[in-house]
Design an enzyme around this catalytic site. Structure first.
Site, mmCIF file in Angstrom:
data_model
loop_
_atom_site.group_PDB
_atom_site.id
_atom_site.type_symbol
_atom_site.label_atom_id
_atom_site.label_comp_id
_atom_site.label_asym_id
_atom_site.label_seq_id
_atom_site.Cartn_x
_atom_site.Cartn_y
_atom_site.Cartn_z
ATOM 1 N N GLU A 41 0.608 -1.123 0.136
ATOM 2 C CA GLU A 41 0.205 -0.184 0.250
ATOM 3 C C GLU A 41 1.243 0.796 -0.424
ATOM 4 O OE1 GLU A 41 -3.625 2.355 3.042
ATOM 5 O OE2 GLU A 41 -2.398 0.291 3.829
ATOM 6 N N LYS A 109 -9.842 2.285 -2.219
ATOM 7 C CA LYS A 109 -10.144 2.160 -1.014
ATOM 8 C C LYS A 109 -11.327 2.027 -0.552
ATOM 9 C CE LYS A 109 -7.831 1.102 3.081
ATOM 10 N NZ LYS A 109 -6.403 1.473 4.363
ATOM 11 N N CYS A 143 -5.917 -2.966 2.112
ATOM 12 C CA CYS A 143 -5.673 -3.052 3.870
ATOM 13 C C CYS A 143 -6.688 -3.840 4.298
ATOM 14 C CB CYS A 143 -4.803 -2.141 4.104
ATOM 15 S SG CYS A 143 -3.377 -2.131 5.255
#
Length: 260
Positions: A41, A109, A143
């Site tokens: 990330e 995300k 994540c």
């Protein structure tokens, strides 16, 4: 398909040093005839809310340009993370470029990490990302997304494997390992987790924990080179496994929508 995962020891908010580090890994992966290399990330900065210095306009992004050049030069596809300017905030993105340097797709995300105030600085994405690559379909996540099984169930119904690029700290690494394995088992799909190592600018420590689980929850073996692992994935394996032991077809999706 040969896939490399890089547990990058990221320099804090230093795009030039991180790019140099990535270049060395890409060159090594290329020499091993790797098809795809995956970085953690926010690849060139580490996980930072300092969007004033990390965010880029995608139309003239130096990060995208640099990785596209590297992909073409070393004949390898790349998945990397970056920060995109988005109105007054930003988007935490994963970008997939092919070996010709073309962007196949990108993902924003969906779940900003509120515990770390990511939601204060980053807008949430609102769509899935599934990339066609080497006769397979690859889903992208980032994540904190890993904690939300509904996202993975949706992706897995359309994908052969799902990737998660992360900056997931040592103090919660047991969660990381458990959730990667669980997402693979419950969805009967390959799950790839790529995490950083080292110490970040927030004082958080990270340990080597990049790994791939198959549909039976087994961690795959790899060839190891410094902070990089190379795996040889047989995409057909999952289809054969599901023929022998299929659990995902018993899902009652309509009912779940009613009770959630």
């Amino acid at each position: 398909m040969k896939i490399a995962t890089v547990s990058l020891n990221q320099f804090w908010e230093d795009k030039y040093k991180n790019l140099d580090l990535c270049t060395k890994h890409i060159q090594l992966a290329s020499s091993k005839n790797t098809d795809l290399i995956i970085f953690p990330e926010m690849t060139l900065t580490g996980f930072s809310n300092n969007i004033g210095s990390t965010a880029e306009n995608v139309k003239n992004s130096e990060t995208i340009k640099s990785f596209s050049i590297l992909a073409k030069k070393f004949n390898v596809a790349i998945v990397f993370g970056m920060v995109e300017k988005n109105q007054e905030k930003a988007l935490n993105k994963a970008v997939f470029v092919d070996k010709f340097g073309n962007i196949l797709d990108d993902y924003s995300k969906i779940h900003p990490f509120t515990f770390a105030n990511e939601d204060v600085f980053f807008n949430a994405g609102n769509k899935l990302c599934i990339v066609d690559f080497y006769n397979s379909k690859i889903g992208l996540t980032i994540c904190y997304d890993l904690r939300f099984p509904e996202l993975y169930s949706s992706l897995a119904s359309k994908c052969d494997l799902v990737v998660n690029i992360a900056n997931w700290p040592l103090k919660r690494v047991d969660h990381w390992n458990t959730l990667l394995k669980a997402r693979a088992i419950e969805n009967q799909v390959f799950v790839i987790g790529v995490n950083r190592i080292g110490l970040d600018g927030n004082g958080l420590e990270y340990v080597e924990s990049s790994k791939i689980f198959n549909a039976n929850g087994e961690e795959l073996k790899s060839e190891k080179y410094e902070n990089m692992k190379i795996y040889d994935l047989d995409i057909i394996w999952t289809k054969d496994f599901r023929l022998q032991f299929d659990t995902v077809s018993d899902r009652k999706v309509k009912f779940y929508k009613e009770i959630l």
